[in-house]
Design a protein around this motif. Structure first.
Motif, PDB file in Angstrom:
ATOM      1  N   LYS A  72       0.839  -1.199   0.000  1.00 43.85           N
ATOM      2  CA  LYS A  72       0.000   0.000   0.000  1.00 43.85           C
ATOM      3  C   LYS A  72       0.879   1.257   0.000  1.00 43.85           C
ATOM      4  O   LYS A  72       2.103   1.167   0.207  1.00 43.85           O
ATOM      5  CB  LYS A  72      -0.914  -0.045   1.231  1.00 43.85           C
TER       6      LYS A  72
ATOM      7  N   TYR B 184     -12.421  -2.875  -3.314  1.00 45.07           N
ATOM      8  CA  TYR B 184     -12.951  -2.925  -1.950  1.00 45.07           C
ATOM      9  C   TYR B 184     -14.484  -2.896  -1.907  1.00 45.07           C
ATOM     10  O   TYR B 184     -15.060  -2.433  -0.926  1.00 45.07           O
ATOM     11  CB  TYR B 184     -12.403  -1.757  -1.130  1.00 45.07           C
TER      12      TYR B 184
ATOM     13  N   LEU C  98     -16.587  -3.612   1.152  1.00 42.76           N
ATOM     14  CA  LEU C  98     -16.472  -2.747   2.333  1.00 42.76           C
ATOM     15  C   LEU C  98     -17.212  -1.420   2.155  1.00 42.76           C
ATOM     16  O   LEU C  98     -17.136  -0.539   3.000  1.00 42.76           O
ATOM     17  CB  LEU C  98     -14.985  -2.469   2.634  1.00 42.76           C
TER      18      LEU C  98
ATOM     19  N   PHE D 120     -15.429   3.363   7.651  1.00 44.70           N
ATOM     20  CA  PHE D 120     -14.057   3.746   7.308  1.00 44.70           C
ATOM     21  C   PHE D 120     -13.797   3.730   5.803  1.00 44.70           C
ATOM     22  O   PHE D 120     -12.688   4.038   5.361  1.00 44.70           O
ATOM     23  CB  PHE D 120     -13.037   2.853   8.034  1.00 44.70           C
TER      24      PHE D 120
ATOM     25  N   LEU E 219     -10.512   4.887   3.769  1.00 43.53           N
ATOM     26  CA  LEU E 219      -9.722   3.816   3.139  1.00 43.53           C
ATOM     27  C   LEU E 219      -9.373   4.178   1.696  1.00 43.53           C
ATOM     28  O   LEU E 219      -8.222   4.029   1.262  1.00 43.53           O
ATOM     29  CB  LEU E 219     -10.515   2.505   3.201  1.00 43.53           C
TER      30      LEU E 219
ATOM     31  N   TYR F 176      -6.784   7.001   1.738  1.00 49.94           N
ATOM     32  CA  TYR F 176      -5.479   6.413   2.111  1.00 49.94           C
ATOM     33  C   TYR F 176      -4.854   5.683   0.925  1.00 49.94           C
ATOM     34  O   TYR F 176      -3.682   5.900   0.575  1.00 49.94           O
ATOM     35  CB  TYR F 176      -5.722   5.489   3.307  1.00 49.94           C
TER      36      TYR F 176
ATOM     37  N   ARG G 185      -1.962 -14.724   3.865  1.00 49.35           N
ATOM     38  CA  ARG G 185      -2.674 -14.018   4.940  1.00 49.35           C
ATOM     39  C   ARG G 185      -1.948 -14.190   6.272  1.00 49.35           C
ATOM     40  O   ARG G 185      -1.847 -13.245   7.049  1.00 49.35           O
ATOM     41  CB  ARG G 185      -4.102 -14.564   5.080  1.00 49.35           C
TER      42      ARG G 185
ATOM     43  N   THR H  48      -5.466  -8.123  10.407  1.00 49.03           N
ATOM     44  CA  THR H  48      -5.792  -6.833   9.795  1.00 49.03           C
ATOM     45  C   THR H  48      -5.320  -5.660  10.649  1.00 49.03           C
ATOM     46  O   THR H  48      -4.728  -4.712  10.145  1.00 49.03           O
ATOM     47  CB  THR H  48      -7.322  -6.717   9.599  1.00 49.03           C
TER      48      THR H  48
ATOM     49  N   ARG I  65       2.874  -7.322   9.213  1.00 49.66           N
ATOM     50  CA  ARG I  65       2.260  -6.218   9.966  1.00 49.66           C
ATOM     51  C   ARG I  65       2.734  -6.211  11.415  1.00 49.66           C
ATOM     52  O   ARG I  65       2.973  -5.147  11.992  1.00 49.66           O
ATOM     53  CB  ARG I  65       0.737  -6.325   9.897  1.00 49.66           C
TER      54      ARG I  65
ATOM     55  N   VAL J 267      -4.342   0.227  12.075  1.00 48.06           N
ATOM     56  CA  VAL J 267      -5.135  -0.529  11.092  1.00 48.06           C
ATOM     57  C   VAL J 267      -5.331   0.265   9.796  1.00 48.06           C
ATOM     58  O   VAL J 267      -5.378  -0.309   8.707  1.00 48.06           O
ATOM     59  CB  VAL J 267      -6.492  -0.993  11.677  1.00 48.06           C
ATOM     60  N   GLY J 268      -5.389   1.581   9.915  1.00 47.16           N
ATOM     61  CA  GLY J 268      -5.565   2.437   8.740  1.00 47.16           C
ATOM     62  C   GLY J 268      -4.252   2.739   8.024  1.00 47.16           C
ATOM     63  O   GLY J 268      -4.219   3.536   7.080  1.00 47.16           O
TER      64      GLY J 268
ATOM     65  N   ASN K  70      -1.791  -0.112   7.414  1.00 51.00           N
ATOM     66  CA  ASN K  70      -1.258  -1.468   7.649  1.00 51.00           C
ATOM     67  C   ASN K  70      -0.447  -2.034   6.485  1.00 51.00           C
ATOM     68  O   ASN K  70      -0.275  -3.236   6.354  1.00 51.00           O
ATOM     69  CB  ASN K  70      -2.365  -2.417   8.124  1.00 51.00           C
TER      70      ASN K  70
ATOM     71  N   CYS L 133       0.052  -3.359   3.724  1.00 54.87           N
ATOM     72  CA  CYS L 133      -0.043  -4.396   2.698  1.00 54.87           C
ATOM     73  C   CYS L 133      -1.459  -4.955   2.619  1.00 54.87           C
ATOM     74  O   CYS L 133      -2.249  -4.824   3.548  1.00 54.87           O
ATOM     75  CB  CYS L 133       0.950  -5.523   2.981  1.00 54.87           C
ATOM     76  N   HIS L 134      -1.748  -5.557   1.488  1.00 57.37           N
ATOM     77  CA  HIS L 134      -3.027  -6.232   1.266  1.00 57.37           C
ATOM     78  C   HIS L 134      -2.762  -7.661   0.818  1.00 57.37           C
ATOM     79  O   HIS L 134      -1.803  -7.915   0.088  1.00 57.37           O
ATOM     80  CB  HIS L 134      -3.829  -5.519   0.169  1.00 57.37           C
ATOM     81  N   GLY L 135      -3.638  -8.575   1.223  1.00 57.02           N
ATOM     82  CA  GLY L 135      -3.584  -9.941   0.702  1.00 57.02           C
ATOM     83  C   GLY L 135      -4.981 -10.485   0.496  1.00 57.02           C
ATOM     84  O   GLY L 135      -5.871 -10.262   1.334  1.00 57.02           O
TER      85      GLY L 135
HETATM   86  P1  GTP Z   1      -6.634  -6.337   3.302  1.00 55.27           P
HETATM   87  O1  GTP Z   1      -5.623  -7.419   3.124  1.00 55.27           O
HETATM   88  O2  GTP Z   1      -6.031  -4.955   3.183  1.00 55.27           O
HETATM   89  O3  GTP Z   1      -7.870  -6.523   2.467  1.00 55.27           O
HETATM   90  O4  GTP Z   1      -7.063  -6.425   4.825  1.00 55.27           O
HETATM   91  P2  GTP Z   1      -8.066  -7.463   5.465  1.00 55.27           P
HETATM   92  O5  GTP Z   1      -8.648  -8.398   4.453  1.00 55.27           O
HETATM   93  O6  GTP Z   1      -7.353  -8.075   6.605  1.00 55.27           O
HETATM   94  O7  GTP Z   1      -9.193  -6.503   6.026  1.00 55.27           O
HETATM   95  P3  GTP Z   1     -10.501  -5.951   5.245  1.00 55.27           P
HETATM   96  O8  GTP Z   1     -10.544  -6.467   3.843  1.00 55.27           O
HETATM   97  O9  GTP Z   1     -11.653  -6.187   6.140  1.00 55.27           O
HETATM   98  O10 GTP Z   1     -10.180  -4.401   5.235  1.00 55.27           O
HETATM   99  C1  GTP Z   1      -9.440  -3.822   4.189  1.00 55.27           C
HETATM  100  C2  GTP Z   1      -8.593  -2.705   4.744  1.00 55.27           C
HETATM  101  O11 GTP Z   1      -9.438  -1.695   5.280  1.00 55.27           O
HETATM  102  C3  GTP Z   1      -7.694  -3.087   5.931  1.00 55.27           C
HETATM  103  O12 GTP Z   1      -6.470  -3.659   5.525  1.00 55.27           O
HETATM  104  C4  GTP Z   1      -7.481  -1.761   6.608  1.00 55.27           C
HETATM  105  O13 GTP Z   1      -6.477  -0.981   5.955  1.00 55.27           O
HETATM  106  C5  GTP Z   1      -8.820  -1.089   6.402  1.00 55.27           C
HETATM  107  N1  GTP Z   1      -9.647  -1.305   7.573  1.00 55.27           N
HETATM  108  C6  GTP Z   1     -10.286  -2.436   7.957  1.00 55.27           C
HETATM  109  N2  GTP Z   1     -10.940  -2.269   9.103  1.00 55.27           N
HETATM  110  C7  GTP Z   1     -10.713  -0.992   9.474  1.00 55.27           C
HETATM  111  C8  GTP Z   1     -11.121  -0.197  10.583  1.00 55.27           C
HETATM  112  O14 GTP Z   1     -11.825  -0.648  11.468  1.00 55.27           O
HETATM  113  N3  GTP Z   1     -10.676   1.101  10.595  1.00 55.27           N
HETATM  114  C9  GTP Z   1      -9.885   1.623   9.626  1.00 55.27           C
HETATM  115  N4  GTP Z   1      -9.476   2.897   9.735  1.00 55.27           N
HETATM  116  N5  GTP Z   1      -9.482   0.907   8.579  1.00 55.27           N
HETATM  117  C10 GTP Z   1      -9.880  -0.378   8.496  1.00 55.27           C
END
Ligand code: GTP
Ligand code: MG
Length: 148
Positions: A9, A49, A52, A57, A61, A64, A85, A91, A102, A109-110, A112, A114-116
């Motif tokens: 990211k 996304y 979501l 958020f 997101l 960001y 993962r 997360t 991480r 969390v906002g 973090n 990387c994504h997977g």
């Molecule tokens: P990704 O690998 O990035 O997809 O993360 P994830 O699968 O573990 O989490 P999810 O797909 O639910 O959320 C995607 C991204 O949204 C997260 O990696 C965070 O950057 C952001 N995010 C998730 N939950 C929160 C939250 O409660 N607050 C904030 N600020 N960001 C969040």
């Protein structure tokens, strides 16, 4: 063969962690089949996304994730989605174990880094979304050293 979409990211790029994240997947034995630096459009991020969209958020997101270039990658290998993962960690970095990307490298969390992909299906969907059909098909000469 199973693929996962792994992304560094904007905060991970800015903090100089691209090499560190790639190194962990390479060292594990996974095969890099796609890699590009790019500035994703809002449209692409919103599609990525889509699940979501209703979260409070979500606007933050997207902002960001639009804050600078990312490094988009496709990694292939046995069980790469689930293993990827666990290599990323929880997360919320405050819950991520030490030893995970991480858990070793970030705090919020906002932010973090990387994504997977979270399932084999989303791995397929996300690689298609970010790479179309332009991933590489090749075999690693170390394959027999990595797989029984
Ligand atoms: P990704 O690998 O990035 O997809 O993360 P994830 O699968 O573990 O989490 P999810 O797909 O639910 O959320 C995607 C991204 O949204 C997260 O990696 C965070 O950057 C952001 N995010 C998730 N939950 C929160 C939250 O409660 N607050 C904030 N600020 N960001 C969040
Ligand atoms: Mg996710």
């Amino acid at each position: 063969n199973e693929v996962s979409f792994i992304m560094v990211k904007p905060d991970g790029v800015q903090r100089g962690l691209v090499g560190e994240i790639i190194k962990r997947f390479e060292n594990r034995g996974f095969k890099l089949v796609g890699c590009k630096m790019m500035s994703p459009s809002k449209d692409l991020l919103e599609t990525h996304y889509v699940d979501l969209k209703s979260k409070p958020f979500f606007p933050g997101l997207i902002k960001y994730m639009s804050g600078g270039p990312v490094v988009a990658m496709a990694w292939q290998g046995k069980n790469v989605v689930k293993t990827g993962r666990s290599m990323l960690g929880a997360t919320n970095p405050l819950d991520s174990n030490p030893g995970t990307i991480r858990g070793d490298l970030c705090i919020d969390v906002g932010r973090n880094i990387c994504h997977g992909s979270d399932s084999v299906e989303s791995g397929k969907r996300e690689v298609k979304l970010w790479f179309g059909d332009s991933t590489e098909d090749y075999s690693l000469c170390t394959e027999n050293m990595i797989y029984e």
